[in-house]
Design an enzyme around this catalytic site. Structure first.
Site, PDB file in Angstrom:
ATOM      1  N   LYS A 107       0.858  -1.193   0.000  1.00  0.00           N
ATOM      2  CA  LYS A 107       0.000   0.000   0.000  1.00  0.00           C
ATOM      3  C   LYS A 107       0.881   1.226   0.000  1.00  0.00           C
ATOM      4  CE  LYS A 107      -4.477   0.909   0.330  1.00  0.00           C
ATOM      5  NZ  LYS A 107      -5.597   0.031  -0.033  1.00  0.00           N
ATOM      6  N   TYR A 220     -19.116   8.150  -0.696  1.00  0.00           N
ATOM      7  CA  TYR A 220     -19.584   8.276  -2.080  1.00  0.00           C
ATOM      8  C   TYR A 220     -18.401   8.404  -3.051  1.00  0.00           C
ATOM      9  CZ  TYR A 220     -23.282   9.252  -5.438  1.00  0.00           C
ATOM     10  OH  TYR A 220     -24.165   9.173  -6.477  1.00  0.00           O
TER      11      TYR A 220
END
Ligand code: GLU
Length: 417
Positions: A107, A220
């Site tokens: 990551k 979102y």
């Protein structure tokens, strides 16, 4: 006395320890699995639009490569820390193993606020990050991808920078690229689509009719926004609440996710959508719904709110949304959690397809991507569910058992201990 809360990486280590205890693994394997293999800390000088140079801090963690090259996204976030990147890199290791793709875990993160940067500044930062780490990554070594606040355009710049430094075009170095520069069809909504495949399996197992189910989605970004559309269009579920970093919206009669998306594109947020009431992120989590999808940032379900969660299924599209204390409470209360590194593994699975296609210079049609993704996600879900039923443990611990056993076997076969 108040216990000091665990850091995200300590939380990941505690989860691993529990699984290792059940699997009865060799202590040497356990010791290797508890720590990242390698970490890079870099400083990235960027000339800002006002002519001044600013130095950004960046990280890349290569957690484990026993099953294949490291794989995992890059986050651009003002609150990024090495601890968070470490935890996310560990989870990438378990994620790739759970869906059984030949990749390890890694990551990256850069401390920055992309919302306050111009497009040109973002391009210089993206290229600068690659200039700092290019010798340590590569198609056979470590393959980054998008994550929080990074996107296909950023992947395109990074691939270009890496290719320039190498002196040849290298589409296999990064995934989540735009289609025109070696992206894969189906990568855009892959995280959400993979999550929906696991929700379909969970609903079958629990006898929930998805066409009558109500859904709340927190967050979102790429995963959350695509999940609203797919659950609505594919399963006919009723999306009654969604939220972003500014707040949430709620309508018990159901929201049209296509119109919400348009509203977000026009106004910059889902809030103040005309056919809904505004609500908060905290309230959204506690709504009475069949399916709750945390799809934003980590640690939103904690011991403080877990007992008030009314959802039947918690589908973790975010990485690390549930603390271990909350996990226990949810399990006790009969909430069925689909753990993050199973639920959101669709993104890295199609990244794997993109990597394979890039290395072969041969691209598949969208139907093939969807079909292969469906097969992998369903198989992974069933393997984890079987483990959970056999051992009478929650789905997260079951996923750990499946994943850690696979990584440990690869380590043994490679002769690491
Ligand atoms: N950032 C995504 C994840 O957390 C995708 C990683 C990838 O495609 O390598 O799974």
């Amino acid at each position: 006395m108040n216990k000091k809360p665990l850091s995200l990486f300590e939380m990941a280590q505690a989860q691993l320890d529990e699984a290792v205890g059940i699997l009865n693994l060799d202590p040497g394997i356990h010791a290797i699995l508890r720590e990242p293999m390698k970490e890079f800390h870099v400083s990235i000088p960027v000339k800002m639009d006002n002519g001044q140079t600013k130095v950004f801090k960046g990280f890349r963690v290569q957690y484990n490569n026993a099953r294949g090259p490291c794989k995992g996204g890059i986050r651009f976030h003002p609150d990024e820390t090495i601890d968070v990147v470490r935890a996310l890199a560990a989870w990438m290791t378990w994620k790739c193993a759970t869906v059984d793709i030949p990749l390890g875990g890694g990551k990256g993160g850069v401390i920055c606020n992309p919302k306050e940067m111009s497009e040109d500044e973002l391009e210089r930062l993206s290229r600068g990050y690659i200039d700092a780490i290019w010798e340590f990554i590569g198609p056979d070594r470590d393959i980054p991808a998008p994550d929080v606040y990074t996107n296909p355009q950023i992947m395109g710049w990074m691939m270009d920078e890496y290719s320039k430094l190498r002196g040849y075009s290298s589409p296999g170095v990064i995934t989540g690229k735009p289609l025109a520069v070696g992206g894969s069809l189906g990568r855009g909504d892959a995280t959400a689509r993979g999550g929906v495949y696991t929700i379909i399996e969970a609903a079958k197992h629990l006898n929930i009719d998805l066409s009558k189910a109500t859904v709340a989605i927190q967050g979102y970004g790429n995963a959350g926004s695509n999940a609203t559309i797919l659950l609505h269009d594919m399963s006919g579920s009723k999306i009654i609440a969604v939220s972003d970093s500014k707040g949430g919206i709620y309508n018990q009669e159901g929201l049209d996710p296509h119109q919400v998306l348009q509203h977000k594109e026009e106004t910059g947020s889902v809030i103040n959508f005309p056919e809904a009431e505004n609500t908060s992120n905290a309230e959204l989590l506690e709504l009475s719904v069949d399916i709750l999808c945390p799809a934003g940032l980590e640690t939103v379900l904690t011991e403080k709110n877990a007992s008030r969660i009314k959802a039947k299924i918690v589908a973790e599209l975010a990485n690390g949304p549930t603390t271990p204390e909350a996990d226990e409470i949810l399990y006790r209360n009969g909430v069925f959690s689909i753990p993050d590194f199973l639920c959101n593994a669709g993104g890295v699975t199609v990244s794997y397809f993109e990597w394979v296609q890039g290395l072969n210079r041969y691209y598949w049609d969208e139907e093939e991507v969807h079909q292969r993704l469906g097969k992998i996600m369903t198989k992974a879900f069933q393997a984890v569910l079987a483990e959970s039923l056999k051992r009478k443990i929650n789905m997260r611990l079951a996923a750990y058992i499946v994943a850690v056993a696979r990584v440990a076997e690869a380590m043994r076969l490679r002769g690491w201990i």
